[in-house]
Design a protein around this motif. Structure first.
Motif, short mmCIF file in Angstrom:
data_model
loop_
_atom_site.label_atom_id
_atom_site.label_comp_id
_atom_site.label_asym_id
_atom_site.label_seq_id
_atom_site.Cartn_x
_atom_site.Cartn_y
_atom_site.Cartn_z
N ILE A 80 -6.83 1.64 -3.06
CA ILE A 80 -7.14 3.07 -3.15
C ILE A 80 -8.21 3.41 -2.12
O ILE A 80 -9.00 2.56 -1.71
N HIS A 81 -8.22 4.69 -1.72
CA HIS A 81 -9.19 5.15 -0.73
C HIS A 81 -10.09 6.25 -1.26
O HIS A 81 -11.14 6.53 -0.66
N TYR A 82 -9.69 6.89 -2.38
CA TYR A 82 -10.44 8.00 -2.93
C TYR A 82 -10.58 7.83 -4.44
O TYR A 82 -9.66 7.31 -5.10
N PRO A 83 -11.71 8.24 -5.02
CA PRO A 83 -11.94 8.04 -6.46
C PRO A 83 -10.83 8.62 -7.34
O PRO A 83 -10.48 8.03 -8.36
N GLN A 84 -10.27 9.76 -6.96
CA GLN A 84 -9.26 10.40 -7.81
C GLN A 84 -7.95 9.62 -7.86
O GLN A 84 -7.08 9.91 -8.69
N GLN A 85 -7.79 8.62 -6.98
CA GLN A 85 -6.57 7.81 -7.01
C GLN A 85 -6.65 6.70 -8.06
O GLN A 85 -5.63 6.12 -8.43
N ALA A 86 -7.85 6.39 -8.54
CA ALA A 86 -8.03 5.24 -9.42
C ALA A 86 -7.23 5.37 -10.72
O ALA A 86 -6.53 4.42 -11.12
N LYS A 87 -7.31 6.51 -11.37
CA LYS A 87 -6.66 6.67 -12.68
C LYS A 87 -5.14 6.56 -12.60
O LYS A 87 -4.54 5.78 -13.36
N PRO A 88 -4.45 7.28 -11.70
CA PRO A 88 -2.99 7.13 -11.65
C PRO A 88 -2.55 5.74 -11.21
O PRO A 88 -1.53 5.24 -11.70
N VAL A 89 -3.30 5.12 -10.32
CA VAL A 89 -2.95 3.76 -9.91
C VAL A 89 -3.09 2.79 -11.08
O VAL A 89 -2.26 1.89 -11.27
N SER B 108 0.82 -1.21 0.00
CA SER B 108 0.00 0.00 0.00
C SER B 108 0.86 1.25 0.00
O SER B 108 1.80 1.37 0.80
N PHE B 109 0.52 2.21 -0.87
CA PHE B 109 1.23 3.48 -0.87
C PHE B 109 0.75 4.36 0.28
O PHE B 109 1.45 5.28 0.72
N SER B 110 -0.46 4.07 0.78
CA SER B 110 -0.99 4.82 1.92
C SER B 110 -1.98 3.95 2.68
O SER B 110 -2.83 3.31 2.06
N LYS B 111 -1.86 3.93 3.99
CA LYS B 111 -2.82 3.24 4.85
C LYS B 111 -3.64 4.32 5.53
O LYS B 111 -3.21 4.92 6.51
N ASP B 112 -4.82 4.57 4.99
CA ASP B 112 -5.61 5.71 5.46
C ASP B 112 -6.50 5.37 6.64
O ASP B 112 -7.26 6.22 7.11
N ASN B 113 -6.39 4.14 7.13
CA ASN B 113 -7.25 3.73 8.25
C ASN B 113 -6.46 3.43 9.52
O ASN B 113 -6.91 2.66 10.38
N ARG B 114 -5.27 4.02 9.63
CA ARG B 114 -4.49 3.83 10.85
C ARG B 114 -5.24 4.44 12.03
O ARG B 114 -5.96 5.44 11.88
N LEU C 15 1.11 8.56 -2.82
CA LEU C 15 0.77 8.03 -4.14
C LEU C 15 1.94 8.05 -5.12
O LEU C 15 2.30 7.02 -5.70
N GLU C 16 2.57 9.19 -5.30
CA GLU C 16 3.61 9.31 -6.33
C GLU C 16 4.81 8.42 -6.05
O GLU C 16 5.24 7.64 -6.91
N GLU C 17 5.36 8.53 -4.85
CA GLU C 17 6.54 7.72 -4.52
C GLU C 17 6.19 6.24 -4.43
O GLU C 17 6.98 5.37 -4.81
N GLY C 18 5.00 5.94 -3.91
CA GLY C 18 4.58 4.55 -3.81
C GLY C 18 4.45 3.88 -5.16
O GLY C 18 4.90 2.74 -5.36
N LEU C 19 3.87 4.58 -6.13
CA LEU C 19 3.72 3.99 -7.46
C LEU C 19 5.07 3.82 -8.15
O LEU C 19 5.26 2.87 -8.92
N LYS C 20 6.01 4.71 -7.88
CA LYS C 20 7.36 4.53 -8.43
C LYS C 20 7.97 3.22 -7.95
O LYS C 20 8.60 2.48 -8.73
N MET C 21 7.81 2.93 -6.65
CA MET C 21 8.37 1.69 -6.10
C MET C 21 7.66 0.46 -6.68
O MET C 21 8.31 -0.52 -7.06
N LEU C 22 6.34 0.50 -6.77
CA LEU C 22 5.60 -0.63 -7.32
C LEU C 22 5.97 -0.86 -8.78
O LEU C 22 6.11 -2.01 -9.23
N ASN C 23 6.15 0.20 -9.53
CA ASN C 23 6.52 0.08 -10.94
C ASN C 23 7.93 -0.52 -11.07
O ASN C 23 8.17 -1.34 -11.97
N ARG C 24 8.82 -0.13 -10.19
CA ARG C 24 10.18 -0.70 -10.22
C ARG C 24 10.14 -2.20 -9.95
O ARG C 24 10.80 -2.99 -10.65
#
Length: 283
Positions: A95-104, A56-62, A73-82
């Motif tokens: 994802i936790h928010y609709p706007q995260q769907a497209k970049p993910v 997970s690039f972000s755990k929003d339910n801690r 999001l940005e740094e997390g996706l870089k790591m997953l892509n690598r």
């Protein structure tokens, strides 16, 4: 009961091969991520078990704003892509928010809808419309047969590339119960079913870094019961040193213990497949 097969990269989810979703709970530093991926690759090759890498690039339910939530999001996706490029794994993140769907969707093969959020219509629509495989986790507040509602939202948004994941439901105070009947109900939805074993042993109300925050002694019995019940995949969060993990330290499995942990699980799966393919009325 017949299920739709769902393609994730080179992996066919829902055929006779058990697949594994695995990786650290949350994206940590480069050393942790690469060490985990490297060993998961070895386990995959040794045991012939296909792996979808998850983190997970972000755990929003801690439960506290002071707890580590991930690199974003940005740094997390870089790591997953690598990891995807270097090790050849399909990758999954939540994802936790609709706007995260497209970049993910630009990086990940599977978009996961967290259990807490499985009834959020706008989130489901945004994820589904990417065309990516959607892993919908069973909400702790829903009877398993009522997972038909989030599944239908995904279908109505034009996407039938769906996986459903059991992770236990809340019963009593701060505990989770895995009811084997849920595997039957989820299977009737017509899509591959995954059992999230490590999240099922979490103890709510206790910080995940606390040794009391999980019950690892139940991992063998739960994993074997779920696979015997006919699940298509298992979800096991792994880490090189779980006691030092920045999230779910009490429930992740040490990645170096994973191979031995999986051997009896795969043996049970082979027996289940044999009887199912023989047309047994009891499978």
């Amino acid at each position: 009961m017949s299920k739709k097969k769902v393609q994730v990269g080179p992996i066919v989810c829902g055929d006779d091969t058990l697949f594994l979703i695995s990786g650290p709970c949350v994206i940590e530093d480069e050393t942790v991520m690469m060490e985990t991926a490297e060993h998961l690759k070895k386990v995959s090759e040794t045991l012939k078990i296909p792996v979808i890498f998850k983190s997970s690039f972000s755990k929003d339910n801690r439960s506290s704003v002071s707890y580590y939530r991930g690199p974003g999001l940005e740094e997390g996706l870089k790591m997953l892509n690598r990891i995807k490029k270097e090790f050849g794994f399909p990758v999954l993140t939540d994802i936790h928010y609709p706007q995260q769907a497209k970049p993910v969707a630009e990086v990940c093969d599977v978009i996961q809808i967290p259990a807490y959020l499985c009834m959020q219509t706008e989130l489901m629509e945004a994820a589904a419309r990417t065309g990516k495989v959607i892993n919908i986790k069973h909400g702790q507040f829903l009877a398993p047969e009522n997972m038909k509602h989030p599944v239908k939202k995904c279908e109505d948004s034009g996407n039938d590339r769906i996986i459903v994941t059991e992770r236990g439901y809340t019963m009593g105070y701060n505990d989770l119960v895995v009811d084997p009947r849920s595997f039957y109900h989820l299977g009737k939805l017509g899509y591959p079913v995954v059992f999230d074993i490590t999240h099922s042993i979490r103890k709510y109300g206790i910080p995940s870094a606390d040794s009391r925050g999980g019950a690892r002694e139940y991992l063998p019995v739960l994993s074997r019961a779920g696979v015997a019940a006919g699940v298509d995949g298992v979800f096991i969060e792994t880490h090189p040193a779980p006691e030092k993990a920045l999230c779910d330290a009490a429930s992740q499995l040490c990645v170096y213990d994973l191979e031995e942990f999986l051997k009896p699980v795969l043996e049970i799966h082979a027996v289940e497949v044999k009887y199912r393919n023989a047309g047994s009325s009891y499978i």
